[in-house]
Design a protein around this motif. Structure first.
Motif, PDB file in Angstrom:
ATOM      1  N   SER A 172       0.864  -1.181   0.000  1.00 28.97           N
ATOM      2  CA  SER A 172       0.000   0.000   0.000  1.00 28.97           C
ATOM      3  C   SER A 172       0.903   1.235   0.000  1.00 28.97           C
ATOM      4  N   PRO A 173       0.396   2.390  -0.420  1.00 30.39           N
ATOM      5  CA  PRO A 173       1.222   3.593  -0.473  1.00 30.39           C
ATOM      6  C   PRO A 173       1.879   3.970   0.858  1.00 30.39           C
ATOM      7  N   ASP A 174       1.237   3.635   1.977  1.00 26.94           N
ATOM      8  CA  ASP A 174       1.829   3.984   3.272  1.00 26.94           C
ATOM      9  C   ASP A 174       2.995   3.071   3.661  1.00 26.94           C
ATOM     10  N   GLN A 175       3.309   2.089   2.827  1.00 26.65           N
ATOM     11  CA  GLN A 175       4.448   1.206   3.058  1.00 26.65           C
ATOM     12  C   GLN A 175       5.625   1.540   2.136  1.00 26.65           C
ATOM     13  N   VAL A 176       5.469   2.599   1.337  1.00 28.69           N
ATOM     14  CA  VAL A 176       6.467   2.970   0.337  1.00 28.69           C
ATOM     15  C   VAL A 176       6.816   4.446   0.503  1.00 28.69           C
ATOM     16  N   ARG A 177       8.105   4.767   0.428  1.00 28.96           N
ATOM     17  CA  ARG A 177       8.552   6.155   0.549  1.00 28.96           C
ATOM     18  C   ARG A 177       8.567   6.832  -0.821  1.00 28.96           C
ATOM     19  N   PRO A 178       8.048   8.048  -0.909  1.00 30.45           N
ATOM     20  CA  PRO A 178       8.098   8.786  -2.180  1.00 30.45           C
ATOM     21  C   PRO A 178       9.530   9.245  -2.469  1.00 30.45           C
ATOM     22  N   GLU A 179       9.768   9.675  -3.695  1.00 28.45           N
ATOM     23  CA  GLU A 179      11.126  10.023  -4.116  1.00 28.45           C
ATOM     24  C   GLU A 179      11.778  11.081  -3.233  1.00 28.45           C
ATOM     25  N   HIS A 180      11.054  12.125  -2.855  1.00 25.80           N
ATOM     26  CA  HIS A 180      11.688  13.172  -2.050  1.00 25.80           C
ATOM     27  C   HIS A 180      12.140  12.651  -0.679  1.00 25.80           C
ATOM     28  N   ILE A 181      11.466  11.660  -0.148  1.00 23.86           N
ATOM     29  CA  ILE A 181      11.892  11.029   1.113  1.00 23.86           C
ATOM     30  C   ILE A 181      13.069  10.093   0.843  1.00 23.86           C
ATOM     31  N   LEU A 182      13.059   9.419  -0.292  1.00 27.60           N
ATOM     32  CA  LEU A 182      14.169   8.536  -0.646  1.00 27.60           C
ATOM     33  C   LEU A 182      15.471   9.319  -0.805  1.00 27.60           C
ATOM     34  N   VAL A 183      15.386  10.538  -1.321  1.00 22.16           N
ATOM     35  CA  VAL A 183      16.575  11.392  -1.445  1.00 22.16           C
ATOM     36  C   VAL A 183      17.155  11.654  -0.055  1.00 22.16           C
ATOM     37  N   LYS A 184      16.298  12.013   0.887  1.00 19.91           N
ATOM     38  CA  LYS A 184      16.742  12.242   2.262  1.00 19.91           C
ATOM     39  C   LYS A 184      17.270  10.950   2.887  1.00 19.91           C
ATOM     40  N   SER A 185      16.614   9.849   2.591  1.00 20.53           N
ATOM     41  CA  SER A 185      17.021   8.560   3.129  1.00 20.53           C
ATOM     42  C   SER A 185      18.413   8.174   2.634  1.00 20.53           C
ATOM     43  N   LEU A 186      18.673   8.375   1.346  1.00 20.56           N
ATOM     44  CA  LEU A 186      19.993   8.047   0.808  1.00 20.56           C
ATOM     45  C   LEU A 186      21.078   8.871   1.501  1.00 20.56           C
ATOM     46  N   SER A 187      20.826  10.146   1.678  1.00 17.60           N
ATOM     47  CA  SER A 187      21.792  11.000   2.367  1.00 17.60           C
ATOM     48  C   SER A 187      22.023  10.495   3.795  1.00 17.60           C
ATOM     49  N   HIS A 188      20.955  10.129   4.479  1.00 15.29           N
ATOM     50  CA  HIS A 188      21.031   9.593   5.843  1.00 15.29           C
ATOM     51  C   HIS A 188      21.846   8.295   5.877  1.00 15.29           C
ATOM     52  N   ILE A 189      21.552   7.390   4.960  1.00 12.04           N
ATOM     53  CA  ILE A 189      22.231   6.089   4.903  1.00 12.04           C
ATOM     54  C   ILE A 189      23.719   6.274   4.623  1.00 12.04           C
ATOM     55  N   MET A 190      24.038   7.133   3.648  1.00  5.52           N
ATOM     56  CA  MET A 190      25.443   7.334   3.294  1.00  5.52           C
ATOM     57  C   MET A 190      26.210   8.027   4.425  1.00  5.52           C
ATOM     58  N   GLY A 191      25.522   8.886   5.163  1.00  6.32           N
ATOM     59  CA  GLY A 191      26.148   9.487   6.338  1.00  6.32           C
ATOM     60  C   GLY A 191      26.481   8.439   7.386  1.00  6.32           C
ATOM     61  N   LYS A 192      25.556   7.516   7.594  1.00  6.18           N
ATOM     62  CA  LYS A 192      25.810   6.426   8.555  1.00  6.18           C
ATOM     63  C   LYS A 192      26.941   5.526   8.065  1.00  6.18           C
ATOM     64  N   TRP A 193      26.985   5.285   6.746  1.00 10.89           N
ATOM     65  CA  TRP A 193      28.056   4.453   6.188  1.00 10.89           C
ATOM     66  C   TRP A 193      29.414   5.110   6.438  1.00 10.89           C
ATOM     67  N   LYS A 194      29.476   6.393   6.148  1.00  2.00           N
ATOM     68  CA  LYS A 194      30.741   7.115   6.315  1.00  2.00           C
ATOM     69  C   LYS A 194      31.185   7.103   7.773  1.00  2.00           C
ATOM     70  N   LYS A 195      30.229   7.183   8.684  1.00  2.00           N
ATOM     71  CA  LYS A 195      30.532   7.249  10.115  1.00  2.00           C
ATOM     72  C   LYS A 195      30.797   5.871  10.736  1.00  2.00           C
ATOM     73  N   ASP A 196      29.906   4.904  10.479  1.00  2.01           N
ATOM     74  CA  ASP A 196      29.934   3.640  11.211  1.00  2.01           C
ATOM     75  C   ASP A 196      30.473   2.434  10.444  1.00  2.01           C
ATOM     76  N   GLN A 197      30.445   2.477   9.119  1.00  7.26           N
ATOM     77  CA  GLN A 197      30.908   1.334   8.309  1.00  7.26           C
ATOM     78  C   GLN A 197      30.144   0.039   8.624  1.00  7.26           C
ATOM     79  N   ASN A 198      28.872   0.137   8.963  1.00  8.09           N
ATOM     80  CA  ASN A 198      28.060  -1.040   9.275  1.00  8.09           C
ATOM     81  C   ASN A 198      27.426  -1.541   7.974  1.00  8.09           C
ATOM     82  N   TYR A 199      28.116  -2.493   7.322  1.00  6.31           N
ATOM     83  CA  TYR A 199      27.675  -2.939   6.002  1.00  6.31           C
ATOM     84  C   TYR A 199      26.311  -3.626   6.039  1.00  6.31           C
ATOM     85  N   ALA A 200      26.054  -4.427   7.044  1.00  8.25           N
ATOM     86  CA  ALA A 200      24.765  -5.131   7.115  1.00  8.25           C
ATOM     87  C   ALA A 200      23.609  -4.122   7.146  1.00  8.25           C
ATOM     88  N   PHE A 201      23.731  -3.091   7.957  1.00  7.86           N
ATOM     89  CA  PHE A 201      22.693  -2.060   8.039  1.00  7.86           C
ATOM     90  C   PHE A 201      22.555  -1.306   6.721  1.00  7.86           C
TER      91      PHE A 201
END
Length: 175
Positions: free
Chosen positions: A46-75
C-alpha cells in the motif's frame, strides 16, 4: 482487496500473492520514515508502506552518512536494498535511481559482496540506457574512504556490456 491504477488498463484488483509487474502499476508512496527494513514482497504494498522520491533522497543522504561514520555494512546494505525496492515499486528510473544503484554498487564492491554488486551492475546497465536521452546526467556516491569530489558522465551502454567492471564509474562527493 487493494486497488491500483494500471497505466493501460484502468483499475484492477490485486489479490494477495498475485504476481505484480510494477511497471504497469502507478503507485506513489506516502511513508515518511528515513529508515525501513527490507522485506521481500509477497503482495502489492500500500502507499503507506512505500517512501516517495523526495523522502528517498533524504534517506539516501542519511544512509550514506551512517556508512561514512559507522561502516556497518549489514545495516547499509539492508537500507539500500529497501530504497531500491521503493524505487522499483514506484517505477522511478531517473538519475536519482542511478545514484542509488551506483552508491550500493560501490559499497558492495568495497566489501567484496559480489551478489549485491552484480544486482546493481545489471540494473545500472538498464538505467544508463533509459537515461541516455537525459543528456548523460552526472551522478555521485559517498564512501567511507572518499575525501574528494568528482563527477563524470555515464558511459555508453555498449561499453558497459563490453567490460562492466571497467566502465561503471562511481565517483565520490561529500554530502
Amino acid at each position: 482487496k487493494q486497488w491500483y491504477q494500471r497505466r493501460s488498463t484502468g483499475k484492477v484488483p490485486l489479490n494477495e500473492g498475485e504476481d505484480v509487474h510494477f511497471s504497469d502499476v502507478h503507485l506513489v508512496g506516502t511513508m515518511t520514515s528515513l529508515e525501513k527494513p527490507y522485506l521481500r514482497l509477497t503482495c502489492a504494498p500500500s502507499p503507506d508502506q512505500v517512501r516517495p522520491e523526495h523522502i528517498l533522497v533524504k534517506s539516501l543522504s542519511h544512509i550514506m552518512g551512517k556508512w561514512k561514520k559507522d561502516q556497518n555494512y549489514a545495516f547499509v546494505c539492508e537500507q539500500l536494498k529497501s530504497v531500491r525496492q521503493d524505487l522499483t515499486i514506484q517505477n522511478i528510473q531517473n538519475s536519482f535511481a542511478i545514484k542509488v544503484y551506483e552508491c550500493h554498487a560501490r559499497i558492495a564492491l568495497e566489501k567484496l559482496d559480489t551478489t549485491e554488486y552484480n544486482q546493481c551492475q545489471t540494473r545500472l546497465i538498464d538505467l544508463y540506457q533509459l537515461n541516455e536521452n537525459l543528456g548523460n546526467p552526472t551522478s555521485s556516491c559517498v564512501t567511507a574512504s572518499s575525501t574528494t569530489s568528482t563527477s563524470t558522465t555515464h558511459p555508453t551502454p555498449s561499453k558497459l556490456i563490453a567490460n562492466p567492471t571497467t566502465y561503471i564509474y562511481i565517483w565520490n562527493v561529500s554530502f
